[in-house]
Design a protein around this motif. Sequence first.
Motif, PDB file in Angstrom:
ATOM      1  N   THR A 153     -19.654  47.476  -2.697  1.00 40.61           N
ATOM      2  CA  THR A 153     -18.084  48.015  -2.558  1.00 40.61           C
ATOM      3  C   THR A 153     -17.833  48.486  -3.849  1.00 40.61           C
ATOM      4  N   ALA A 154     -18.048  47.892  -4.974  1.00 42.97           N
ATOM      5  CA  ALA A 154     -17.515  48.199  -6.273  1.00 42.97           C
ATOM      6  C   ALA A 154     -18.542  49.788  -6.605  1.00 42.97           C
ATOM      7  N   MET A 155     -19.679  49.631  -6.256  1.00 40.18           N
ATOM      8  CA  MET A 155     -20.354  50.902  -6.484  1.00 40.18           C
ATOM      9  C   MET A 155     -19.664  52.130  -5.719  1.00 40.18           C
ATOM     10  N   GLY A 214       7.032  35.739   1.770  1.00 39.67           N
ATOM     11  CA  GLY A 214       8.138  35.203   0.898  1.00 39.67           C
ATOM     12  C   GLY A 214       7.838  35.373  -0.421  1.00 39.67           C
ATOM     13  N   PRO A 215       9.075  35.360  -1.461  1.00 41.52           N
ATOM     14  CA  PRO A 215       9.036  35.637  -2.734  1.00 41.52           C
ATOM     15  C   PRO A 215       7.907  35.243  -3.499  1.00 41.52           C
ATOM     16  N   THR A 216       7.173  35.948  -4.322  1.00 42.83           N
ATOM     17  CA  THR A 216       6.130  35.475  -4.936  1.00 42.83           C
ATOM     18  C   THR A 216       5.632  36.609  -6.019  1.00 42.83           C
ATOM     19  N   GLN A 217       4.936  35.970  -7.124  1.00 43.50           N
ATOM     20  CA  GLN A 217       4.407  36.916  -8.151  1.00 43.50           C
ATOM     21  C   GLN A 217       3.369  36.542  -8.514  1.00 43.50           C
ATOM     22  N   LYS A 218       2.418  35.922  -7.603  1.00 45.48           N
ATOM     23  CA  LYS A 218       1.226  35.416  -7.811  1.00 45.48           C
ATOM     24  C   LYS A 218       0.124  36.455  -7.118  1.00 45.48           C
ATOM     25  N   ILE A 219      -0.793  36.873  -7.975  1.00 47.39           N
ATOM     26  CA  ILE A 219      -1.822  37.778  -7.149  1.00 47.39           C
ATOM     27  C   ILE A 219      -3.208  37.130  -7.291  1.00 47.39           C
ATOM     28  N   TYR A 220      -3.963  37.122  -6.385  1.00 45.86           N
ATOM     29  CA  TYR A 220      -5.250  36.701  -6.391  1.00 45.86           C
ATOM     30  C   TYR A 220      -6.395  37.643  -5.767  1.00 45.86           C
ATOM     31  N   SER A 221      -7.267  38.095  -6.822  1.00 45.21           N
ATOM     32  CA  SER A 221      -8.108  39.140  -6.646  1.00 45.21           C
ATOM     33  C   SER A 221      -9.285  38.115  -5.650  1.00 45.21           C
ATOM     34  N   TRP A 222      -9.249  38.771  -4.299  1.00 49.61           N
ATOM     35  CA  TRP A 222     -10.567  37.959  -3.625  1.00 49.61           C
ATOM     36  C   TRP A 222     -11.960  38.788  -3.528  1.00 49.61           C
ATOM     37  N   ALA A 223     -12.479  38.359  -4.639  1.00 50.52           N
ATOM     38  CA  ALA A 223     -13.534  39.254  -5.248  1.00 50.52           C
ATOM     39  C   ALA A 223     -14.893  39.381  -4.129  1.00 50.52           C
ATOM     40  N   TYR A 228      -6.712  43.829   9.461  1.00 50.11           N
ATOM     41  CA  TYR A 228      -7.218  42.247   9.720  1.00 50.11           C
ATOM     42  C   TYR A 228      -8.660  42.221   9.360  1.00 50.11           C
ATOM     43  N   TRP A 229      -9.292  43.144   9.424  1.00 53.38           N
ATOM     44  CA  TRP A 229     -10.853  43.154   9.365  1.00 53.38           C
ATOM     45  C   TRP A 229     -11.492  43.567   7.972  1.00 53.38           C
ATOM     46  N   GLU A 230     -10.374  43.993   6.986  1.00 50.53           N
ATOM     47  CA  GLU A 230     -11.047  44.283   5.867  1.00 50.53           C
ATOM     48  C   GLU A 230     -11.702  43.229   4.931  1.00 50.53           C
ATOM     49  N   ASP A 231     -11.761  42.265   5.353  1.00 50.30           N
ATOM     50  CA  ASP A 231     -12.297  41.144   4.558  1.00 50.30           C
ATOM     51  C   ASP A 231     -13.590  41.314   4.169  1.00 50.30           C
ATOM     52  N   GLY A 232     -14.404  42.112   5.168  1.00 44.32           N
ATOM     53  CA  GLY A 232     -15.807  42.525   4.804  1.00 44.32           C
ATOM     54  C   GLY A 232     -16.130  43.265   3.762  1.00 44.32           C
ATOM     55  N   ALA A 233     -14.907  44.062   3.086  1.00 45.53           N
ATOM     56  CA  ALA A 233     -15.287  44.669   1.679  1.00 45.53           C
ATOM     57  C   ALA A 233     -15.736  43.590   0.707  1.00 45.53           C
ATOM     58  N   GLY A 234     -15.530  42.461   0.701  1.00 42.96           N
ATOM     59  CA  GLY A 234     -15.729  41.467  -0.232  1.00 42.96           C
ATOM     60  C   GLY A 234     -17.042  40.802   0.331  1.00 42.96           C
ATOM     61  N   SER A 235     -17.724  41.274   1.167  1.00 41.85           N
ATOM     62  CA  SER A 235     -18.940  40.435   1.722  1.00 41.85           C
ATOM     63  C   SER A 235     -20.222  41.089   1.028  1.00 41.85           C
ATOM     64  N   SER A 236     -20.177  42.300   0.354  1.00 42.69           N
ATOM     65  CA  SER A 236     -21.125  42.917  -0.450  1.00 42.69           C
ATOM     66  C   SER A 236     -20.289  43.693  -1.415  1.00 42.69           C
ATOM     67  N   ALA A 237     -19.798  42.773  -2.456  1.00 43.93           N
ATOM     68  CA  ALA A 237     -19.087  43.151  -3.414  1.00 43.93           C
ATOM     69  C   ALA A 237     -19.756  44.402  -4.528  1.00 43.93           C
ATOM     70  N   ASP A 274     -12.731  47.301  -9.175  1.00 43.71           N
ATOM     71  CA  ASP A 274     -13.844  47.030  -8.413  1.00 43.71           C
ATOM     72  C   ASP A 274     -13.508  46.245  -7.096  1.00 43.71           C
ATOM     73  N   ALA A 275     -12.643  45.591  -6.979  1.00 43.32           N
ATOM     74  CA  ALA A 275     -12.539  44.770  -5.720  1.00 43.32           C
ATOM     75  C   ALA A 275     -11.059  44.751  -5.055  1.00 43.32           C
ATOM     76  N   PRO A 276     -11.179  45.518  -3.952  1.00 42.91           N
ATOM     77  CA  PRO A 276      -9.664  46.044  -3.479  1.00 42.91           C
ATOM     78  C   PRO A 276      -9.087  44.769  -2.717  1.00 42.91           C
ATOM     79  N   LEU A 277      -9.846  43.609  -2.327  1.00 45.89           N
ATOM     80  CA  LEU A 277      -8.891  42.709  -1.569  1.00 45.89           C
ATOM     81  C   LEU A 277      -8.200  41.846  -2.126  1.00 45.89           C
ATOM     82  N   VAL A 278      -6.840  41.538  -1.863  1.00 40.77           N
ATOM     83  CA  VAL A 278      -6.183  40.505  -2.713  1.00 40.77           C
ATOM     84  C   VAL A 278      -5.409  39.586  -1.884  1.00 40.77           C
ATOM     85  N   GLN A 279      -4.753  38.226  -2.475  1.00 44.56           N
ATOM     86  CA  GLN A 279      -3.896  37.483  -1.839  1.00 44.56           C
ATOM     87  C   GLN A 279      -2.767  37.279  -2.620  1.00 44.56           C
ATOM     88  N   VAL A 280      -1.783  37.223  -1.835  1.00 46.20           N
ATOM     89  CA  VAL A 280      -0.539  37.119  -2.687  1.00 46.20           C
ATOM     90  C   VAL A 280       0.192  35.692  -2.595  1.00 46.20           C
TER      91      VAL A 280
END
Length: 626
Positions: free
Chosen positions: A92-94, A479-488, A80-89, A451-457
């Motif tokens: 994180t990519a570096m 639930g069933p889905t085929q949608k991926i969102y990069s939470w950059a 639950y805490w990994e959203d921080g990886a996108g707070s200094s993108a 570069d960006a490890p966080l995703v939403q589905v």
Amino acid sequence: EDFCNGLAKRDYPYEVAYVRWAGIGDNAVPDPSICDFIRDWNETHVSPKFIISSTAEAFRAFEARHGAELPSVAGDWTPYWEDGAGSSALETAMNRASSDRLAQAETVWALTNPRDYPRAAFEDAWRNVLLYSEHTWGAWCSISDPFRRETREQWTIKQSYAVAADRQSRDLLSRALARFSGAAVPDAIDLVNTTSWTRNELVVLPRFLSEGKDRVVEEDGRPVPSQRLRNGELVMRATDMPPLAARRYFLQQDAPHTDKTAASADSENATLDNGIIRLRVDKQTGGIAELYLNGLEANIVDNADGQALNEYLYFIGDDPSEAGRAGKVRIHTGETGPLVASLLVKSDAPGCHALEREIRLTAGQDVVEIINKVDKQRLTAPRYHAPRAKESLNFGFPFAIPGGQLRLEVPFGVIRPDADQIPSACKNWFTVSRWADVSNDQFGVTWVTLDAPLVQVGGLTANLLNSQTNPEVWRKEVGPTQKIYSWAMNNHWGTNYRAFQEGPHVFRFLLRPHRGYDPAAAARLAIAAGQPLLPIAAREGQAMASPPLGLSPPDILVSGLKPSDDGQGLILRLWNASARDTRADITGHEVAPWKIWRSDISERPLEALAGPVSMPPWGIVSLRAE
């Protein structure tokens, strides 16, 4: 009393319980007064009895008494805490790139001069990679007072780990490649493959190696397709690159060679085509509206609700229905082919000073390369805990694979949302190691994020602001889905992480349509993207034409190769990148003077290897070779 009453209220069935005592609050110093309390309590009370112990000691005691009656739960405990990886993108990519670079540097050192391995320098670099990745980014007041001296000083320290690892990894890779000794061979380059499989892909030659020489030939004189890019770099197509070895090529001043394959760009119609893949960009949003694999007349883009692949989506607050898209889209031809063709998609974008997306195809390759350049605008707010001070920057990838199953790669494993998660796992967002895949029995697509490890589905579901302690507000089912969102990029967390970020950022993605799900092939694609073939100026003598050891079948990958810390051998980490039991065959040691043992993280020789190595699904085995 409160603790024991809580156990009784829940009908706790065991006679051992573990109490974490961290003093006053978390991250606190040890509390010495607990010693006197435990002594006095145990002298005057019959029950419960307290024992000061480590976590390991407590759970060994628990297992000894209750292990046989414990229920079992299997699956990914998605955090639950990994959203921080996108707070200094940017950092994180570096840091992700530094990790790949260090792995390559260790491999090159193992292949060239293992006895000269600078162990201390590598340990220091890996330590900085890990210290950046550790969970806490900064001060407790990062959000409440982002300009406070304490906030700025702690972020400077945290950022320094990523910056130092970047510098150290570049230096160690350069030093490793310098181990190829001897006098320079004029107009010659060696390409080094640091992975354990044969590779066929595009290679970028920097200007200092290739300037003035546009034609590339193999040692026997056969020409290789090449092209000079807009930025002055030369690209070439390398084929049959041997694993853990090198091949030599020569550069000439003649015109670049072309073959029957070609990639072309049409900016007027916003299309790219290389005979294997064809795609069309939507002129309104700049996303990919159509994507076809040759021979498969099915558009794998789900644009039923007006979305497209690689579409920019940005919103402030917690309502994703307010997400803004790119506007005033301008599409131009970037690279003109025939080896590499691209479209440049420039646009205005909310939350950004500018947004430029480049979409590339390479002749003879079945991969779409996406390079998104975001010049982030700082979000200013009087109070960064407020909903209107919270932002989310995303790139959407809605796929259309009838009956397709979504899979996400976690470190050394693959999960299906819901099906492979324990009940309490986070479902609002996920972290992927490198790739995701959507496939049915006939075809599918692999999606790689570098570069960006966080995703939403399934949707833009990462919309819980600050620190959410009520379990009822969290998503219960994907639930069933085929949608991926990069939470950059985001600034959602309420403490520790950064309140805002700004400036140039790059987010790279790959898309590979395919005719059958193969997790090992997906892993090879993603690892190769992060660990490219390495071009160096050739030296006298033969290039490393063959690997020191062979490995089969192709599902087995060398996830790490390094000199042993004692300087007397090599350490190989084998990874079974599949969901089935596999036997790994190590070849070459029968005739070469190699002796191989099973090992572990101690790197000691534990058991002499006799025959193939049995590897469970997604299993890792360490070997020591001398």
